[in-house]
Design a protein around this motif. Structure first.
Motif, PDB file in Angstrom:
ATOM      1  N   GLY A  35       0.814  -1.196   0.000  1.00 49.45           N
ATOM      2  CA  GLY A  35       0.000   0.000   0.000  1.00 49.45           C
ATOM      3  C   GLY A  35       0.847   1.244   0.000  1.00 49.45           C
ATOM      4  N   CYS A  36       0.219   2.395  -0.226  1.00 42.57           N
ATOM      5  CA  CYS A  36       0.942   3.651  -0.353  1.00 42.57           C
ATOM      6  C   CYS A  36       0.404   4.632   0.663  1.00 42.57           C
ATOM      7  N   SER A  37       1.257   5.525   1.125  1.00 37.55           N
ATOM      8  CA  SER A  37       0.817   6.523   2.086  1.00 37.55           C
ATOM      9  C   SER A  37       1.382   7.866   1.695  1.00 37.55           C
ATOM     10  N   GLY A  38       0.782   8.902   2.268  1.00 42.23           N
ATOM     11  CA  GLY A  38       1.217  10.252   1.943  1.00 42.23           C
ATOM     12  C   GLY A  38       0.258  10.883   0.974  1.00 42.23           C
ATOM     13  N   LYS A 115      29.550 -11.409  -5.746  1.00 37.20           N
ATOM     14  CA  LYS A 115      28.224 -10.825  -5.722  1.00 37.20           C
ATOM     15  C   LYS A 115      28.170  -9.597  -6.623  1.00 37.20           C
ATOM     16  N   MET A 116      27.141  -9.569  -7.497  1.00 30.57           N
ATOM     17  CA  MET A 116      26.949  -8.464  -8.420  1.00 30.57           C
ATOM     18  C   MET A 116      25.478  -8.044  -8.387  1.00 30.57           C
ATOM     19  N   ASP A 117      25.223  -6.787  -8.717  1.00 28.45           N
ATOM     20  CA  ASP A 117      23.860  -6.252  -8.717  1.00 28.45           C
ATOM     21  C   ASP A 117      23.497  -5.691 -10.087  1.00 28.45           C
ATOM     22  N   SER A 118      22.365  -6.170 -10.623  1.00 30.31           N
ATOM     23  CA  SER A 118      21.775  -5.556 -11.809  1.00 30.31           C
ATOM     24  C   SER A 118      20.761  -4.527 -11.328  1.00 30.31           C
ATOM     25  N   VAL A 119      20.921  -3.271 -11.749  1.00 31.03           N
ATOM     26  CA  VAL A 119      20.093  -2.172 -11.253  1.00 31.03           C
ATOM     27  C   VAL A 119      19.155  -1.708 -12.364  1.00 31.03           C
ATOM     28  N   PHE A 120      17.836  -1.809 -12.102  1.00 26.20           N
ATOM     29  CA  PHE A 120      16.824  -1.406 -13.067  1.00 26.20           C
ATOM     30  C   PHE A 120      16.066  -0.187 -12.545  1.00 26.20           C
ATOM     31  N   ARG A 121      15.756   0.724 -13.434  1.00 23.89           N
ATOM     32  CA  ARG A 121      14.891   1.859 -13.128  1.00 23.89           C
ATOM     33  C   ARG A 121      13.456   1.468 -13.449  1.00 23.89           C
ATOM     34  N   VAL A 122      12.525   1.792 -12.562  1.00 24.40           N
ATOM     35  CA  VAL A 122      11.109   1.464 -12.754  1.00 24.40           C
ATOM     36  C   VAL A 122      10.357   2.738 -13.127  1.00 24.40           C
ATOM     37  N   THR A 123       9.700   2.742 -14.281  1.00 20.57           N
ATOM     38  CA  THR A 123       9.021   3.952 -14.751  1.00 20.57           C
ATOM     39  C   THR A 123       7.538   3.747 -14.992  1.00 20.57           C
ATOM     40  N   ALA A 124       6.970   2.637 -14.572  1.00 19.12           N
ATOM     41  CA  ALA A 124       5.571   2.332 -14.864  1.00 19.12           C
ATOM     42  C   ALA A 124       4.632   3.326 -14.192  1.00 19.12           C
ATOM     43  N   GLN A 125       3.507   3.599 -14.848  1.00 22.44           N
ATOM     44  CA  GLN A 125       2.478   4.468 -14.296  1.00 22.44           C
ATOM     45  C   GLN A 125       1.340   3.654 -13.687  1.00 22.44           C
ATOM     46  N   ARG A 126       1.619   2.450 -13.288  1.00 24.11           N
ATOM     47  CA  ARG A 126       0.631   1.591 -12.649  1.00 24.11           C
ATOM     48  C   ARG A 126       1.177   1.089 -11.322  1.00 24.11           C
ATOM     49  N   GLN A 229      -0.428   8.163  -1.681  1.00 25.61           N
ATOM     50  CA  GLN A 229       0.479   8.619  -2.723  1.00 25.61           C
ATOM     51  C   GLN A 229       0.158   8.001  -4.080  1.00 25.61           C
ATOM     52  N   GLY A 230      -0.255   6.737  -4.108  1.00 25.64           N
ATOM     53  CA  GLY A 230      -0.551   6.070  -5.367  1.00 25.64           C
ATOM     54  C   GLY A 230      -1.917   6.459  -5.899  1.00 25.64           C
TER      55      GLY A 230
END
Length: 296
Positions: A35-38, A115-126, A229-230
């Motif tokens: 859930g989202c708050s704010g 150990k390695m990290d793949s970093v993704f940006r999330v841009t979805a409007q849902r 917020q959502g």
């Protein structure tokens, strides 16, 4: 004042808090748990945006994660920013968050013993949820979600639309304003029929009142301002307590900021959401009404 009679918990078929949700709205996105708050303003197009198709990612033993299925027209739902060493990812995240609002999806793997990290940006409007091998991810913090793939394990990661089962009954835009009170045009509206022109007072669900200069819910329709917020969701609106609901909607004259959102419960028992898009002269809204049980 009448509120909805029944409310369902926000989390579907699982304990509240079990899903990692990406709560997105028109340029301001954050990751929160169950859930989202704010507060804040809301994108007029986000509540009527079509659900995204599930994005499937594979993380094979000793091989970096890759997207194997993404049928969304918007190819920017997940954007790979890069692969970094595990001991430097915190610095990368800090630098990213200093100038960006989009959250990050970080997938940790062991590659050639390191150990390695793949970093993704999330841009979805849902509103999205993330699972690995059928289990929802819970290891999150504001602005990021981290998934750890166990060594010597082939894993499937699925990014899906948390509200994909929302079935739209009607959606569109409407205008209600004082200039047409004497003619009857745009003084009343019915969300279930999608009409805002020459709707009779007895058939109205929203009405502009000359005495108060306000748009109000009428004839059994109730509304509740959405302060999370959502974007408003079907489950989120259904879960609002009965005493949150009333008839006061959008003040006349544009006193509410553009982007103010409301849940709505119509006179026919359908839930929906409204976002104010209007100018200082009239009250324009974008809306979506979801189907209720029994609707075809």
């Amino acid at each position: 004042m009448r509120g909805p009679q029944a409310h369902r918990p926000v989390a579907r078929g699982r304990a509240a808090g079990a899903a990692a949700r990406v709560c997105a709205l028109a340029g301001a996105v954050m990751l929160l748990l169950a859930g989202c708050s704010g507060g804040g303003t809301h994108g007029a197009g986000a509540i009527t945006a079509p659900p995204i198709a599930s994005i499937v990612m594979k993380a094979s033993d000793n091989q970096f994660v890759k997207v194997v299925s993404d049928e969304n027209e918007d190819a920017g739902t997940l954007v790979l920013l890069g692969v970094v060493a595990f001991d430097t990812v915190k610095d990368v995240v800090k630098q990213w968050e200093a100038g960006n609002k989009d959250p990050l999806l970080i997938i940790t793997q062991t590659i050639d013993g390191r150990k390695m990290d793949s970093v993704f940006r999330v841009t979805a409007q849902r509103t999205l949820q993330v699972s690995m091998n059928g289990k929802f991810i819970e290891d999150i913090s504001p602005g990021e979600i981290t998934i750890t793939v166990q060594p010597h394990t082939d894993s499937t990661i699925v990014v899906s639309d948390a509200d994909a089962d929302e079935r739209v009954y009607r959606q569109g835009s409407m205008s209600l304003h004082a200039s047409s009170l004497f003619s009857g045009s745009h003084a009343h509206a019915n969300l279930d029929t999608g009409k805002d022109d020459n709707v009779s007072p007895q058939d109205a669900e929203l009405a502009y009142t000359w005495a108060t200069g306000r748009v109000v819910a009428v004839n059994g329709t109730t509304v509740s301002q959405w302060n999370d917020q959502g974007e408003p969701t079907l489950d989120g609106c259904e879960a609002l307590p009965a005493d949150f609901w009333g008839t006061g909607l959008i003040p006349g004259g544009g006193y509410l900021r553009t982007g103010t959102a409301f849940c709505v419960h119509t006179s026919t028992g359908r839930y929906g959401a409204i976002v104010k898009t209007g100018s200082m002269i009239m009250d324009d809204i974008t809306y979506v009404i979801w189907k209720k049980p029994g609707d075809p």
